[in-house]
Design a protein around this motif. Structure first.
Motif, PDB file in Angstrom:
ATOM      1  N   VAL A   1     -17.566  -6.766  29.732  1.00 22.28           N
ATOM      2  CA  VAL A   1     -16.845  -8.036  29.682  1.00 22.28           C
ATOM      3  C   VAL A   1     -15.454  -7.825  30.292  1.00 22.28           C
ATOM      4  O   VAL A   1     -14.501  -7.508  29.595  1.00 22.28           O
ATOM      5  CB  VAL A   1     -16.781  -8.555  28.227  1.00 22.28           C
ATOM      6  N   GLY A   2     -15.386  -7.970  31.600  1.00 24.84           N
ATOM      7  CA  GLY A   2     -14.131  -7.786  32.330  1.00 24.84           C
ATOM      8  C   GLY A   2     -14.367  -6.952  33.576  1.00 24.84           C
ATOM      9  O   GLY A   2     -14.612  -5.751  33.483  1.00 24.84           O
ATOM     10  N   VAL A   3     -14.281  -7.569  34.740  1.00 28.20           N
ATOM     11  CA  VAL A   3     -14.556  -6.878  35.998  1.00 28.20           C
ATOM     12  C   VAL A   3     -13.505  -5.802  36.280  1.00 28.20           C
ATOM     13  O   VAL A   3     -13.836  -4.726  36.794  1.00 28.20           O
ATOM     14  CB  VAL A   3     -14.707  -7.873  37.175  1.00 28.20           C
ATOM     15  N   VAL A  48     -18.338  -9.957  39.425  1.00 28.19           N
ATOM     16  CA  VAL A  48     -19.087 -10.450  38.277  1.00 28.19           C
ATOM     17  C   VAL A  48     -20.544 -10.627  38.682  1.00 28.19           C
ATOM     18  O   VAL A  48     -20.836 -11.091  39.784  1.00 28.19           O
ATOM     19  CB  VAL A  48     -18.476 -11.787  37.778  1.00 28.19           C
ATOM     20  N   GLY A  49     -21.448 -10.236  37.792  1.00 28.66           N
ATOM     21  CA  GLY A  49     -22.883 -10.373  38.035  1.00 28.66           C
ATOM     22  C   GLY A  49     -23.596  -9.047  37.845  1.00 28.66           C
ATOM     23  O   GLY A  49     -22.998  -8.065  37.402  1.00 28.66           O
ATOM     24  N   PRO A  50     -24.898  -9.005  38.178  1.00 24.44           N
ATOM     25  CA  PRO A  50     -25.659  -7.767  38.026  1.00 24.44           C
ATOM     26  C   PRO A  50     -25.158  -6.711  39.011  1.00 24.44           C
ATOM     27  O   PRO A  50     -24.745  -7.039  40.125  1.00 24.44           O
ATOM     28  CB  PRO A  50     -27.098  -8.185  38.328  1.00 24.44           C
ATOM     29  N   ASN A  70     -13.994 -11.794  31.723  1.00 29.26           N
ATOM     30  CA  ASN A  70     -13.252 -11.504  30.498  1.00 29.26           C
ATOM     31  C   ASN A  70     -12.989 -12.823  29.759  1.00 29.26           C
ATOM     32  O   ASN A  70     -12.387 -13.729  30.320  1.00 29.26           O
ATOM     33  CB  ASN A  70     -11.933 -10.820  30.880  1.00 29.26           C
ATOM     34  N   PRO A  71     -13.425 -12.942  28.484  1.00 30.50           N
ATOM     35  CA  PRO A  71     -13.257 -14.202  27.753  1.00 30.50           C
ATOM     36  C   PRO A  71     -11.865 -14.417  27.164  1.00 30.50           C
ATOM     37  O   PRO A  71     -11.630 -15.406  26.487  1.00 30.50           O
ATOM     38  CB  PRO A  71     -14.298 -14.093  26.635  1.00 30.50           C
ATOM     39  N   SER A  72     -10.936 -13.518  27.443  1.00 33.20           N
ATOM     40  CA  SER A  72      -9.570 -13.691  26.951  1.00 33.20           C
ATOM     41  C   SER A  72      -9.011 -15.035  27.402  1.00 33.20           C
ATOM     42  O   SER A  72      -9.290 -15.499  28.498  1.00 33.20           O
ATOM     43  CB  SER A  72      -8.676 -12.574  27.503  1.00 33.20           C
ATOM     44  N   GLY A  73      -8.217 -15.642  26.546  1.00 29.04           N
ATOM     45  CA  GLY A  73      -7.535 -16.878  26.912  1.00 29.04           C
ATOM     46  C   GLY A  73      -6.608 -16.700  28.100  1.00 29.04           C
ATOM     47  O   GLY A  73      -6.218 -17.668  28.750  1.00 29.04           O
ATOM     48  N   LEU A  74      -6.236 -15.447  28.406  1.00 34.17           N
ATOM     49  CA  LEU A  74      -5.367 -15.165  29.549  1.00 34.17           C
ATOM     50  C   LEU A  74      -6.112 -15.287  30.874  1.00 34.17           C
ATOM     51  O   LEU A  74      -5.499 -15.367  31.926  1.00 34.17           O
ATOM     52  CB  LEU A  74      -4.772 -13.753  29.425  1.00 34.17           C
ATOM     53  N   ASN A  75      -7.436 -15.276  30.844  1.00 32.12           N
ATOM     54  CA  ASN A  75      -8.244 -15.371  32.057  1.00 32.12           C
ATOM     55  C   ASN A  75      -8.501 -16.844  32.379  1.00 32.12           C
ATOM     56  O   ASN A  75      -9.569 -17.371  32.088  1.00 32.12           O
ATOM     57  CB  ASN A  75      -9.565 -14.610  31.879  1.00 32.12           C
ATOM     58  N   ALA A  76      -7.524 -17.465  32.997  1.00 29.59           N
ATOM     59  CA  ALA A  76      -7.596 -18.908  33.276  1.00 29.59           C
ATOM     60  C   ALA A  76      -8.507 -19.242  34.450  1.00 29.59           C
ATOM     61  O   ALA A  76      -8.835 -20.410  34.661  1.00 29.59           O
ATOM     62  CB  ALA A  76      -6.191 -19.448  33.542  1.00 29.59           C
ATOM     63  N   HIS A  77      -8.945 -18.243  35.211  1.00 32.28           N
ATOM     64  CA  HIS A  77      -9.823 -18.507  36.354  1.00 32.28           C
ATOM     65  C   HIS A  77     -11.211 -18.977  35.919  1.00 32.28           C
ATOM     66  O   HIS A  77     -11.931 -19.580  36.696  1.00 32.28           O
ATOM     67  CB  HIS A  77      -9.971 -17.256  37.224  1.00 32.28           C
ATOM     68  N   TRP A  78     -11.575 -18.667  34.680  1.00 31.88           N
ATOM     69  CA  TRP A  78     -12.885 -19.028  34.156  1.00 31.88           C
ATOM     70  C   TRP A  78     -12.723 -19.976  32.982  1.00 31.88           C
ATOM     71  O   TRP A  78     -11.949 -19.692  32.065  1.00 31.88           O
ATOM     72  CB  TRP A  78     -13.633 -17.778  33.688  1.00 31.88           C
ATOM     73  N   THR A  79     -13.464 -21.076  32.998  1.00 30.23           N
ATOM     74  CA  THR A  79     -13.486 -21.978  31.844  1.00 30.23           C
ATOM     75  C   THR A  79     -14.578 -21.493  30.892  1.00 30.23           C
ATOM     76  O   THR A  79     -15.440 -20.682  31.270  1.00 30.23           O
ATOM     77  CB  THR A  79     -13.819 -23.417  32.286  1.00 30.23           C
ATOM     78  N   ALA A  80     -14.573 -22.011  29.687  1.00 24.55           N
ATOM     79  CA  ALA A  80     -15.641 -21.664  28.745  1.00 24.55           C
ATOM     80  C   ALA A  80     -16.995 -22.033  29.346  1.00 24.55           C
ATOM     81  O   ALA A  80     -17.969 -21.286  29.214  1.00 24.55           O
ATOM     82  CB  ALA A  80     -15.422 -22.363  27.404  1.00 24.55           C
ATOM     83  N   GLU A  88     -22.144 -20.205  31.744  1.00 33.34           N
ATOM     84  CA  GLU A  88     -23.163 -20.182  32.793  1.00 33.34           C
ATOM     85  C   GLU A  88     -23.469 -18.750  33.231  1.00 33.34           C
ATOM     86  O   GLU A  88     -24.627 -18.381  33.420  1.00 33.34           O
ATOM     87  CB  GLU A  88     -22.728 -21.039  33.987  1.00 33.34           C
ATOM     88  N   GLU A  89     -22.425 -17.937  33.357  1.00 31.93           N
ATOM     89  CA  GLU A  89     -22.636 -16.531  33.757  1.00 31.93           C
ATOM     90  C   GLU A  89     -23.315 -15.743  32.634  1.00 31.93           C
ATOM     91  O   GLU A  89     -24.219 -14.960  32.873  1.00 31.93           O
ATOM     92  CB  GLU A  89     -21.311 -15.876  34.163  1.00 31.93           C
ATOM     93  N   PHE A  90     -22.876 -15.955  31.396  1.00 32.34           N
ATOM     94  CA  PHE A  90     -23.517 -15.300  30.252  1.00 32.34           C
ATOM     95  C   PHE A  90     -24.989 -15.711  30.182  1.00 32.34           C
ATOM     96  O   PHE A  90     -25.855 -14.893  29.877  1.00 32.34           O
ATOM     97  CB  PHE A  90     -22.814 -15.674  28.944  1.00 32.34           C
TER      98      PHE A  90
END
Length: 165
Positions: free
Chosen positions: A106-108, A122-124, A139-149, A154-156
């Motif tokens: 969880v975190g490239v 990100v990915g296989p 990375n699901p941290s709130g600091l990672n603004a590039h990704w929304t929940a 979708e990736e998970f």
């Protein structure tokens, strides 16, 4: 920080390192702004939203959690490259011992640093650990603004589908 692991998991999720609240509570991804638990549910890995204190319930779904680096910090950027490399070595040993079907880092940035894969996305991944395949998740941290929940979910979910086949 205790791992939530067992032999033969479908997916072993691997965070970067414990945050201070996670270390204080003993619960992975414990910080309220962290989106790991909501994204895990939105992606279909769990039938309901789990609280960090329910982390051991993951085992019943064939899921587990560990970290690349054991040392708790306020921010992942406080970790040294040597800590990542040593964490990658220890994680390799853990995966060999436990034999999960998938290791999901969880975190490239953590994956790149721990395994010297400077261009990983990100990915296989091509890399395997014996029979264990590798998937890098955002990375699901709130600091990672590039990704929304939603985009994280979708990736998970892509990983979930692969882990179920």
């Amino acid at each position: 920080m205790p791992d939530v692991v067992a032999a033969g998991l479908r997916v072993l999720f691997c965070g970067i390192n414990p945050g201070l609240l996670t270390a204080a509570t003993g619960h992975h991804f414990a910080r309220p702004g962290n989106r790991f638990w909501p994204v895990l549910h939105l992606s279909g890995f769990t039938p309901r939203l789990l609280e960090p204190a329910e982390q051991r319930d993951l085992l019943s779904y064939g899921l587990g959690i560990t970290n690349v680096v054991a040392r708790a910090t306020a921010r992942a950027d406080e970790l040294s490259n040597d800590e990542y490399v040593e964490g990658g070595r220890l994680l390799t040993e853990k995966v060999a011992r436990l034999g999960p079907r998938w290791l999901a880092v969880v975190g490239v940035t953590a994956y790149r640093a721990a395994f010297g894969e400077r261009t990983a996305q990100v990915g296989p991944q091509e890399r395997t650990f014996g029979e264990t395949r590798v998937w890098v998740l955002p990375n699901p941290s709130g600091l990672n603004a590039h990704w929304t929940a939603q985009t994280m979910a979708e990736e998970f979910a892509r990983l979930r589908v692969a882990a179920e086949s």
